[in-house]
Design an enzyme around this catalytic site. Structure first.
Site, PDB file in Angstrom:
ATOM      1  N   THR A 102       1.173  -3.315  12.782  1.00 34.25           N
ATOM      2  CA  THR A 102       0.215  -3.278  11.692  1.00 34.25           C
ATOM      3  C   THR A 102       0.845  -3.779  10.403  1.00 34.25           C
ATOM      4  OG1 THR A 102      -0.900  -1.447  12.692  1.00 34.25           O
ATOM      5  CG2 THR A 102      -1.315  -1.819  10.376  1.00 34.25           C
ATOM      6  N   THR A 144       0.856  -1.191   0.000  1.00 37.00           N
ATOM      7  CA  THR A 144       0.000   0.000   0.000  1.00 37.00           C
ATOM      8  C   THR A 144       0.888   1.236   0.000  1.00 37.00           C
ATOM      9  OG1 THR A 144      -0.231  -0.212   2.403  1.00 37.00           O
ATOM     10  CG2 THR A 144      -2.009  -1.109   1.040  1.00 37.00           C
ATOM     11  N   GLU A 150       6.710   4.924   7.321  1.00 36.91           N
ATOM     12  CA  GLU A 150       6.281   6.135   6.614  1.00 36.91           C
ATOM     13  C   GLU A 150       7.025   7.355   7.159  1.00 36.91           C
ATOM     14  OE1 GLU A 150       2.092   6.438   6.912  1.00 36.91           O
ATOM     15  OE2 GLU A 150       1.692   4.731   5.594  1.00 36.91           O
TER      16      GLU A 150
END
Length: 395
Positions: A179, A142, A266
């Site tokens: 996650t 993603t 990120e």
């Protein structure tokens, strides 16, 4: 990447924008021993609910994974969509529905585009290939910037075997299931109960030891499947030498994938680990390491290459771990800045900014050892017990 007994394929179903691959299928040639661990978040995505229930049997034969849509917070319609997709892939594969495990990752709250997925299934099945796992690693991404794969080849007695895994994850990374989606495959012959035991043990040393931003997701899933194609004697005792050999390989793959997830955090520009040595026991070491590792003030110190050891000392003090503050040593990489709870001096602290690991931003294709600034807290006069955390720093 090839694991005997498995085939895989990826395709574009149009869930993501453009023609990016966003749908993946992994199948075993026969029902495989399987185990899984899922999110601890009270809000659970539809595929998590279904796969967790189906894995109670300890057997699975197919994984159907989509990216770009989490199918979470979608109510009864989301459950129906996950069930329908898994039902149709079961029909194409001529296997029972209960042997298909769905998984999703992506945006929360959007309805799964079932029509697009169902239309892509026939092509997905025809593309199944023993070498397809690398394509799947790309399809499940993603916000990831690179595909995460790991493979180790070893032996159980005279029988060669393979353990290989793929994973995705870059944001919402934190212990209590970091996650992610992670799928691990092996050709070892092992009982489902022992496979789950080893999976949980490995989780505690890998995916539950990483953090980037302190959030946990609705879709966390780690699944391991074993085809039995290695033809070794069935592993069913956790204390056997052969079982321990397999567990070591499994845990190495899990740790490798976990570190890759941190490196791809990120916005990450720093990757570091916290090592606590000399705690009373493993629980105490984990408390200390977790508190230091997840401290926002420690993270900002790493970002600025600032040897602010007081932030580490303060984090240790509120961690709940038992130790004598006057017996603490703190190192930044090879540089000791605190001895017996007191500063060594400004000169030692200045050396921290000269560490080569801190000269440049995190390079995602560089060896991890070149990217880690080590924070070592020695809690002296206690039993030796070392635990570590890997952190991706956000700036």
């Amino acid at each position: 990447m090839i694991v005997p007994g498995f085939r895989a394929a990826a395709a574009s179903a149009g869930i993501k924008k453009g023609q990016q691959p966003d749908l993946a299928l992994i199948t075993a040639i026969r029902p495989a021993a399987a185990a899984g661990v899922f999110t601890t978040n009270r809000v659970k995505a539809a595929p998590v609910v279904i796969s967790r229930e189906r894995l109670r049997s300890g057997r699975a034969q197919a994984l159907l994974v989509n990216s770009g849509n989490a199918n979470a917070c979608t109510g009864a319609q989301g459950l129906e969509a996950a069930w329908e997709a898994s039902h149709w892939i079961a029909r194409y594969l001529n296997i029972p529905d209960r042997l298909v495990l769905p998984a999703s990752t992506g945006v929360i709250g959007q309805k799964l585009p079932t029509g697009k997925i169902l239309a892509a299934l026939p092509d997905l099945v025809t593309r199944l290939d023993p070498e397809g796992l690398s394509e799947v690693a790309q399809a499940i991404m993603t916000t990831d910037t690179f595909a995460k794969t790991a493979q180790i080849d070893g032996h159980i007695g005279d029988h060669p075997l393979t353990v290989a895994g793929i994973a995705k994850g870059a944001g919402m990374i934190h212990p209590r299931m970091a996650t992610l989606l992670a799928f691990i495959f092996t050709d070892a012959a092992i009982s489902p109960s022992l496979l789950k035991t080893y999976l949980k043990a490995g989780l505690a040393q890998s995916f539950n030891r990483i953090s980037v931003d302190g959030d946990t997701s609705t879709n966390d899933t780690v699944i391991v499947m074993a085809s039995g194609q290695a033809r070794n004697q069935l592993l069913d005792r956790p204390d056997s030498a052969a079982g321990q050999d397999f567990a070591t390989l499994l845990h190495q793959v899990m740790a490798d994938l976990a570190v890759q997830i941190v490196r791809d955090g990120e916005g990450a520009q720093r990757c570091y680990r916290v090592i606590v040595d000399g705690a009373v026991n493993a629980v105490e070491a984990r408390k200390a390491a977790a508190t230091v590792a997840t401290s926002p003030l420690v993270k900002t110190a790493v970002t600025g290459a600032d040897a602010n050891w007081g932030r580490i000392m303060a984090a240790l003090g509120r961690s709940g771990a038992r130790f004598d503050p006057e017996q603490v040593d703190i190192f930044f990489g090879p540089h000791q800045v605190v001895r017996n709870g007191q500063a060594i001096g400004p000169a030692a602290e200045l050396d921290f900014g000269d560490l080569p690991e801190l000269k440049d931003p995190l390079l995602k294709d560089s060896p991890l050892e070149d990217l880690c600034a080590l924070y070592i807290a020695r809690l002296q006069n206690l039993l030796d017990e070392a635990r570590l955390y890997f952190i991706g720093e956000k700036v």
